[in-house]
Design a protein around this motif. Structure first.
Motif, mmCIF file in Angstrom:
data_model
loop_
_atom_site.group_PDB
_atom_site.id
_atom_site.type_symbol
_atom_site.label_atom_id
_atom_site.label_comp_id
_atom_site.label_asym_id
_atom_site.label_seq_id
_atom_site.Cartn_x
_atom_site.Cartn_y
_atom_site.Cartn_z
ATOM 1 N N LEU A 27 35.122 57.459 17.828
ATOM 2 C CA LEU A 27 34.787 57.073 19.185
ATOM 3 C C LEU A 27 35.792 56.053 19.683
ATOM 4 O O LEU A 27 36.488 55.422 18.886
ATOM 5 N N ASN A 31 34.987 51.453 24.701
ATOM 6 C CA ASN A 31 34.091 51.988 25.724
ATOM 7 C C ASN A 31 32.619 51.739 25.415
ATOM 8 O O ASN A 31 31.765 52.068 26.234
ATOM 9 N N ASP A 32 32.327 51.196 24.267
ATOM 10 C CA ASP A 32 30.952 51.087 23.799
ATOM 11 C C ASP A 32 30.475 49.659 23.660
ATOM 12 O O ASP A 32 31.191 48.790 23.150
ATOM 13 N N ARG A 53 31.767 45.337 25.767
ATOM 14 C CA ARG A 53 32.891 46.161 25.347
ATOM 15 C C ARG A 53 34.096 45.380 24.850
ATOM 16 O O ARG A 53 34.737 45.771 23.865
ATOM 17 N N ALA A 98 25.992 51.582 18.304
ATOM 18 C CA ALA A 98 26.891 51.634 19.446
ATOM 19 C C ALA A 98 26.362 52.603 20.481
ATOM 20 O O ALA A 98 25.666 53.566 20.162
ATOM 21 N N THR A 99 26.704 52.341 21.734
ATOM 22 C CA THR A 99 26.365 53.246 22.814
ATOM 23 C C THR A 99 27.368 53.083 23.937
ATOM 24 O O THR A 99 27.918 51.994 24.131
ATOM 25 N N PHE A 100 27.590 54.159 24.672
ATOM 26 C CA PHE A 100 28.492 54.078 25.814
ATOM 27 C C PHE A 100 27.950 53.097 26.838
ATOM 28 O O PHE A 100 26.755 53.088 27.132
ATOM 29 N N SER A 101 28.838 52.296 27.384
ATOM 30 C CA SER A 101 28.434 51.260 28.326
ATOM 31 C C SER A 101 29.105 51.446 29.671
ATOM 32 O O SER A 101 30.334 51.503 29.742
#
Length: 127
Positions: A27, A31-32, A53, A98-101
């Motif tokens: 990933l 971006n996370d 981020r 983690a997660t997209f932010s």
């Protein structure tokens, strides 16, 4: 393809310090939003700390505020949790997530808000 791998957990004495690491692959880490959670035996997984981020904003659970520091090095694709003045109640399996932010919005603090998880690393604090 996305993989998060925690390391650094071990048996320590109360009052000791320990640093956990979470290595990310698969990933674009910048971006996370990333976070640390922990789960003690018989208890639900709980939020510990979260970082934006680029690492500019952090939030902590009340139980660790002032003792733990979350940080990240996107060039190294690694997130860290520096734990000081450890207490027996800190004993748990620690997980990175983690997660997209998006650019705007509140920082996530719930397990359901995170898409990717590591396998966990055991931290045991003896009295």
């Amino acid at each position: 393809q996305v993989q998060l791998v925690e390391s650094g957990g071990e048996l320590v004495q109360a009052g000791d310090s320990l640093r956990l690491s979470c290595a990310a692959s698969g990933l674009t880490i910048s971006n996370d939003v990333m976070a640390w959670f922990r789960q003690a035996p018989g208890k639900e997984r709980e939020f510990v700390a979260v970082i934006t981020r680029r690492g500019g904003i952090t939030n902590y659970a009340d139980s660790v505020k002032g003792r733990f520091t979350i940080s990240r090095d996107n060039a190294k694709k690694t997130m860290y949790l520096q734990m000081n003045t450890l207490k027996p109640e800190d004993t748990a399996v620690y997980y990175c997530a983690a997660t997209f932010s998006p650019t705007l919005g509140p920082l996530p603090r719930e397990t359901r808000e995170f898409d990717y998880w590591g396998q966990g690393t055991q931290v045991t604090v003896s009295s």
